[in-house]
Design a protein around this motif. Structure first.
Motif, PDB file in Angstrom:
ATOM      1  N   ALA A  93      56.529  43.472  39.721  1.00  0.00           N
ATOM      2  CA  ALA A  93      57.672  44.227  39.207  1.00  0.00           C
ATOM      3  C   ALA A  93      57.220  45.172  38.096  1.00  0.00           C
ATOM      4  CB  ALA A  93      58.740  43.275  38.707  1.00  0.00           C
ATOM      5  N   MET A  94      56.362  44.693  37.239  1.00  0.00           N
ATOM      6  CA  MET A  94      55.863  45.531  36.156  1.00  0.00           C
ATOM      7  C   MET A  94      54.995  46.661  36.723  1.00  0.00           C
ATOM      8  SD  MET A  94      53.873  44.357  32.715  1.00  0.00           S
ATOM      9  CE  MET A  94      52.315  44.002  33.481  1.00  0.00           C
ATOM     10  N   ALA A  95      54.122  46.317  37.656  1.00  0.00           N
ATOM     11  CA  ALA A  95      53.226  47.329  38.220  1.00  0.00           C
ATOM     12  C   ALA A  95      54.002  48.341  39.069  1.00  0.00           C
ATOM     13  CB  ALA A  95      52.149  46.664  39.060  1.00  0.00           C
ATOM     14  N   ASP A  96      55.008  47.888  39.801  1.00  0.00           N
ATOM     15  CA  ASP A  96      55.787  48.791  40.659  1.00  0.00           C
ATOM     16  C   ASP A  96      56.542  49.835  39.844  1.00  0.00           C
ATOM     17  OD1 ASP A  96      54.888  47.530  42.909  1.00  0.00           O
ATOM     18  OD2 ASP A  96      56.729  46.379  43.253  1.00  0.00           O
ATOM     19  N   VAL A 106      46.906  48.220  35.648  1.00  0.00           N
ATOM     20  CA  VAL A 106      47.625  46.941  35.779  1.00  0.00           C
ATOM     21  C   VAL A 106      47.294  46.270  37.108  1.00  0.00           C
ATOM     22  CG1 VAL A 106      49.928  45.892  36.006  1.00  0.00           C
ATOM     23  CG2 VAL A 106      49.478  47.545  34.195  1.00  0.00           C
ATOM     24  N   GLU A 107      47.294  47.038  38.194  1.00  0.00           N
ATOM     25  CA  GLU A 107      46.969  46.467  39.509  1.00  0.00           C
ATOM     26  C   GLU A 107      45.520  45.967  39.527  1.00  0.00           C
ATOM     27  OE1 GLU A 107      48.961  45.898  41.998  1.00  0.00           O
ATOM     28  OE2 GLU A 107      50.513  47.418  42.080  1.00  0.00           O
ATOM     29  N   THR A 108      44.615  46.724  38.917  1.00  0.00           N
ATOM     30  CA  THR A 108      43.217  46.297  38.848  1.00  0.00           C
ATOM     31  C   THR A 108      43.097  45.015  38.028  1.00  0.00           C
ATOM     32  OG1 THR A 108      42.434  48.577  39.073  1.00  0.00           O
ATOM     33  CG2 THR A 108      40.903  46.982  38.112  1.00  0.00           C
ATOM     34  N   PHE A 109      43.770  44.957  36.884  1.00  0.00           N
ATOM     35  CA  PHE A 109      43.743  43.758  36.052  1.00  0.00           C
ATOM     36  C   PHE A 109      44.271  42.546  36.822  1.00  0.00           C
ATOM     37  CE2 PHE A 109      45.952  40.844  33.173  1.00  0.00           C
ATOM     38  CZ  PHE A 109      44.891  40.437  32.374  1.00  0.00           C
ATOM     39  N   ASN A 110      45.396  42.711  37.508  1.00  0.00           N
ATOM     40  CA  ASN A 110      45.979  41.611  38.287  1.00  0.00           C
ATOM     41  C   ASN A 110      44.978  41.066  39.306  1.00  0.00           C
ATOM     42  OD1 ASN A 110      48.406  41.820  36.952  1.00  0.00           O
ATOM     43  ND2 ASN A 110      49.434  42.944  38.593  1.00  0.00           N
ATOM     44  N   ARG A 111      44.343  41.958  40.016  1.00  0.00           N
ATOM     45  CA  ARG A 111      43.421  41.515  41.068  1.00  0.00           C
ATOM     46  C   ARG A 111      42.105  40.980  40.506  1.00  0.00           C
ATOM     47  NH1 ARG A 111      47.128  44.769  43.076  1.00  0.00           N
ATOM     48  NH2 ARG A 111      47.890  44.346  45.179  1.00  0.00           N
ATOM     49  N   LEU A 112      41.697  41.465  39.359  1.00  0.00           N
ATOM     50  CA  LEU A 112      40.501  40.905  38.721  1.00  0.00           C
ATOM     51  C   LEU A 112      40.765  39.483  38.217  1.00  0.00           C
ATOM     52  CD1 LEU A 112      39.013  43.975  36.796  1.00  0.00           C
ATOM     53  CD2 LEU A 112      38.124  42.860  38.874  1.00  0.00           C
ATOM     54  N   VAL A 113      41.963  39.230  37.696  1.00  0.00           N
ATOM     55  CA  VAL A 113      42.344  37.864  37.306  1.00  0.00           C
ATOM     56  C   VAL A 113      42.359  36.973  38.544  1.00  0.00           C
ATOM     57  CG1 VAL A 113      44.245  36.434  36.435  1.00  0.00           C
ATOM     58  CG2 VAL A 113      43.601  38.534  35.230  1.00  0.00           C
ATOM     59  N   LEU A 114      42.931  37.475  39.625  1.00  0.00           N
ATOM     60  CA  LEU A 114      42.960  36.733  40.888  1.00  0.00           C
ATOM     61  C   LEU A 114      41.539  36.466  41.384  1.00  0.00           C
ATOM     62  CD1 LEU A 114      44.836  35.633  43.127  1.00  0.00           C
ATOM     63  CD2 LEU A 114      44.671  37.858  44.212  1.00  0.00           C
ATOM     64  N   LEU A 115      40.679  37.451  41.280  1.00  0.00           N
ATOM     65  CA  LEU A 115      39.281  37.281  41.689  1.00  0.00           C
ATOM     66  C   LEU A 115      38.583  36.218  40.842  1.00  0.00           C
ATOM     67  CD1 LEU A 115      36.943  38.226  43.501  1.00  0.00           C
ATOM     68  CD2 LEU A 115      36.499  40.025  41.823  1.00  0.00           C
ATOM     69  N   GLY A 116      38.837  36.219  39.538  1.00  0.00           N
ATOM     70  CA  GLY A 116      38.269  35.206  38.659  1.00  0.00           C
ATOM     71  C   GLY A 116      38.734  33.805  39.029  1.00  0.00           C
TER      72      GLY A 116
END
Length: 194
Positions: A93-96, A106-116
């Protein structure tokens, strides 16, 4: 033959956010969805069988082990499937609401956290898997490693899907076609003269 005619359609693969997906991973998503259904069906059937046998006064002890196995496998298979389908919990919602560089960050940060998190699942899940050969489930004496096996596998798939979304998001943008909702075809794709 056209490229469109040669494309295999996988019925359980979502077309939503297609710009973030590689087509060669569609069979993996299809298989994950089938395995989720098998795990859910197996879990439901074994719970029903367990309740029935207990109600009849003749419990079958190994059924609880099978139920637990379906449950654990279903969770980790579902985690990988949800990541590929982008159905997992994330700050969408925030990224959209953002555009441009802010959204990219924000999208990169989200996916990097997911990758971690995924890489942690691979590392620590593998340690648990190896250690699981020294402990056993009762009454079958099956090594606990059988329950830990899907953790590093799921982590590897989540990591792969996170990288897939990062690469495609960086190349094609994370936003995609904001006018489309879910799996609804765009008006111009319909052959109704629009």
């Amino acid at each position: 033959m056209t490229d469109e005619a040669m494309t295999i359609r996988h019925s359980l693969v979502l077309d939503r956010q297609r710009h973030l997906k590689w087509r060669w991973l569609d069979p993996v998503e299809q298989m994950l969805m089938v395995l989720c259904g098998v795990a859910l069906g197996g879990f439901s059937c074994t719970v029903f069988f367990d309740v029935l046998t207990r109600s009849l006064g003749h419990p079958v002890l190994w059924v609880q082990e099978v139920t637990t196995t379906f449950f654990v496998y279903g969770i980790f298979i579902g985690t990988a499937a949800a990541t590929r389908r982008n159905d997992h919990l994330y700050l969408s919602a925030m990224a959209d609401a953002m555009t441009g560089t802010k959204r990219l960050l924000v999208e990169t940060f989200n996916r990097l956290v997911l990758l971690g998190a995924a890489l942690s699942m691979v590392y620590f899940g593998f340690i648990n898997f190896i250690e699981g050969f020294h402990a056993y489930r009762m009454p079958s004496l099956t090594p606990l490693a059988s329950l830990y096996a899907p953790i590093p596998l799921s982590g590897a798939l989540v990591a792969l899907f996170a990288v897939e979304q990062l690469v495609n998001g960086w190349c094609h943008g994370f936003a995609g076609d904001e006018t489309r909702h879910g799996d609804e075809p765009a008006a111009q794709e319909l052959d109704i003269g629009l």
